[in-house]
Design a protein around this motif. Structure first.
Motif, mmCIF file in Angstrom:
data_model
loop_
_atom_site.group_PDB
_atom_site.id
_atom_site.type_symbol
_atom_site.label_atom_id
_atom_site.label_comp_id
_atom_site.label_asym_id
_atom_site.label_seq_id
_atom_site.Cartn_x
_atom_site.Cartn_y
_atom_site.Cartn_z
ATOM 1 N N GLN A 185 0.815 -1.226 0.089
ATOM 2 C CA GLN A 185 -0.017 0.060 0.050
ATOM 3 C C GLN A 185 0.925 1.207 0.055
ATOM 4 O O GLN A 185 0.632 2.112 -0.779
ATOM 5 C CB GLN A 185 -1.145 0.103 1.186
ATOM 6 N N LYS A 194 -2.254 3.263 -8.194
ATOM 7 C CA LYS A 194 -3.571 2.576 -7.406
ATOM 8 C C LYS A 194 -3.498 0.971 -7.948
ATOM 9 O O LYS A 194 -3.125 0.869 -9.247
ATOM 10 C CB LYS A 194 -4.697 3.393 -7.686
ATOM 11 N N ALA A 195 -3.836 0.249 -7.205
ATOM 12 C CA ALA A 195 -4.261 -1.150 -7.544
ATOM 13 C C ALA A 195 -4.856 -1.129 -8.793
ATOM 14 O O ALA A 195 -6.013 -0.386 -9.141
ATOM 15 C CB ALA A 195 -4.962 -1.699 -6.462
ATOM 16 N N GLY A 196 -4.741 -2.112 -9.887
ATOM 17 C CA GLY A 196 -5.223 -2.098 -11.189
ATOM 18 C C GLY A 196 -4.853 -1.249 -12.125
ATOM 19 O O GLY A 196 -5.209 -1.417 -13.321
ATOM 20 N N ASP A 197 -3.909 -0.193 -11.955
ATOM 21 C CA ASP A 197 -3.380 0.630 -12.958
ATOM 22 C C ASP A 197 -2.829 -0.233 -14.013
ATOM 23 O O ASP A 197 -1.964 -1.116 -13.693
ATOM 24 C CB ASP A 197 -2.565 1.649 -12.134
ATOM 25 N N SER A 198 -2.908 0.233 -15.249
ATOM 26 C CA SER A 198 -2.215 -0.384 -16.217
ATOM 27 C C SER A 198 -0.679 -0.283 -16.240
ATOM 28 O O SER A 198 0.067 -1.161 -17.005
ATOM 29 C CB SER A 198 -2.444 0.162 -17.711
ATOM 30 N N ILE A 200 1.125 -1.152 -13.610
ATOM 31 C CA ILE A 200 1.315 -2.254 -12.827
ATOM 32 C C ILE A 200 1.440 -3.479 -13.872
ATOM 33 O O ILE A 200 0.388 -3.956 -14.267
ATOM 34 C CB ILE A 200 0.468 -2.485 -11.672
ATOM 35 N N GLU A 203 2.070 -8.695 -10.746
ATOM 36 C CA GLU A 203 2.433 -8.832 -9.483
ATOM 37 C C GLU A 203 2.306 -10.325 -8.895
ATOM 38 O O GLU A 203 1.364 -11.219 -9.598
ATOM 39 C CB GLU A 203 1.837 -7.797 -8.415
#
Length: 336
Positions: A185, A194-198, A200, A203
């Motif tokens: 976090q 943010k979680a789910g951003d392209s 990334i 993981e």
């Protein structure tokens, strides 16, 4: 001896056995009777007894206990995530007469029942390094602010990338662990994602293990060869990531957290760009000191005590306070 002789001997033997059993029913600590009032008996339960971080924490606690003339016993889970092993360790320490139990819980929720039973017997229970959920499940927590540590890693990577958009792989820790959740976090906050951003690219969880991290990174890199930054939950994970990156000729920015001497050495060699140092010896010292005060006066500490964290790098970036690896080698896993 007559017909009743053997029975009489058996009765005498049985009575003797009961007397001996009565003697051993007193609580002992390492072979020493612990009935003495006002003296701390400190039990430490770590996640494992092999991870260098927890070895350092254990030895620092042992040293502080010796300096305070405190009885000390250390137990551990068999592997990272062994909640059942930690529950057994807590139960053993309760039976041995611990006045304070210090624990680095494998799972933030997996040992709560055993902790509650210990506290109901008047034992002070303090979480070291890893918070429970809820935090009120223990009397107090002495630890790194793991959200802050993750944020510092993310801020460093973001600043080091400059104007380049991050393309990130996340190598997480043990699912369900508060440390894993909080560091991840914080990293995302620090790097501005943010979680789910392209951005990334992928993981996986590596349980803080070097071999698992290498395997996870190899799998992720099959579809993410344009990676320019890697988040690693701890330094063994970073070493596993590098083992996967090198054969592919990839050299993204790699950040980590822990600040062990080997990890600082990895920064010196350029394998890791920055690591965030924490201070397990300080956690251990404060925990043992609190145990001594509790035994002496009955006082129990409460709430969260942040033992701090420091970015270690030989390539400082604007806006991110840091220390170099020379400082890091002097202070790795110490009490600064």
């Amino acid at each position: 001896m007559g017909r009743w002789g053997p029975l009489r001997l058996l009765a005498i033997a049985a009575a003797g056995a009961l007397l001996l059993a009565g003697c051993t029913s007193e609580r002992y600590w390492g072979g020493t009777n612990v009935a003495e009032e006002g003296k701390a008996k400190v039990g430490l339960v770590t996640k494992t007894d092999t991870n260098p971080y927890f070895v350092q924490l254990r030895e620092a606690a042992r040293k502080q206990a010796a300096e305070q003339d405190v009885e000390f016993s250390a137990l551990a889970g068999r592997f990272d995530g062994d909640n059942a092993g930690q529950v057994t360790a807590i139960e053993n320490l309760v039976q041995q007469g611990a006045t304070t139990i210090l624990i680095t819980p494998n799972s933030s929720t997996g040992v709560l029942s055993a902790i509650e039973q210990a506290r109901n017997k008047g034992i002070m229970v303090l979480a070291l390094d890893t918070a429970t959920e809820p935090e009120e499940a223990v009397d107090g927590t002495i630890a790194t602010d793991n959200v802050e540590a993750g944020r510092k890693q993310g801020q460093y990577i973001k600043a080091a990338l400059g104007e380049t958009d991050p393309q990130v792989l996340l190598l997480n820790g043990t699912p369900g662990s508060s440390v894993d959740t909080q560091r991840r976090q914080g990293f995302l906050e620090g790097i501005g994602l943010k979680a789910g951003d392209s951005q990334i690219l992928g993981e996986d969880s590596a349980n803080g293990d070097q071999n698992m991290a290498q395997e996870s990174a190899e799998n992720l890199l099959q579809r993410a060869s344009d990676v320019n930054a890697v988040y690693t939950m701890n330094e063994p994970t970073a070493r596993g990531a590098n083992a996967a990156l090198r054969p592919r000729g990839l050299d993204p920015l790699v950040g980590s957290i822990d600040g062990g001497c080997q990890g600082v050495g990895d920064v010196q060699k350029g394998d890791v760009d920055a690591t965030v140092m924490q201070f397990p010896a300080k956690m251990a010292r404060l925990g043992v000191d609190a145990a001594v005060e509790h035994a002496r006066s009955g006082k129990k500490i409460s709430g969260f005590e942040n033992t701090g964290s420091v970015v270690i790098t030989d390539n400082p970036v604007p806006g991110v306070p840091s220390q170099n690896t020379e400082w890091g080698m002097r202070n790795c896993w110490g009490d600064s």
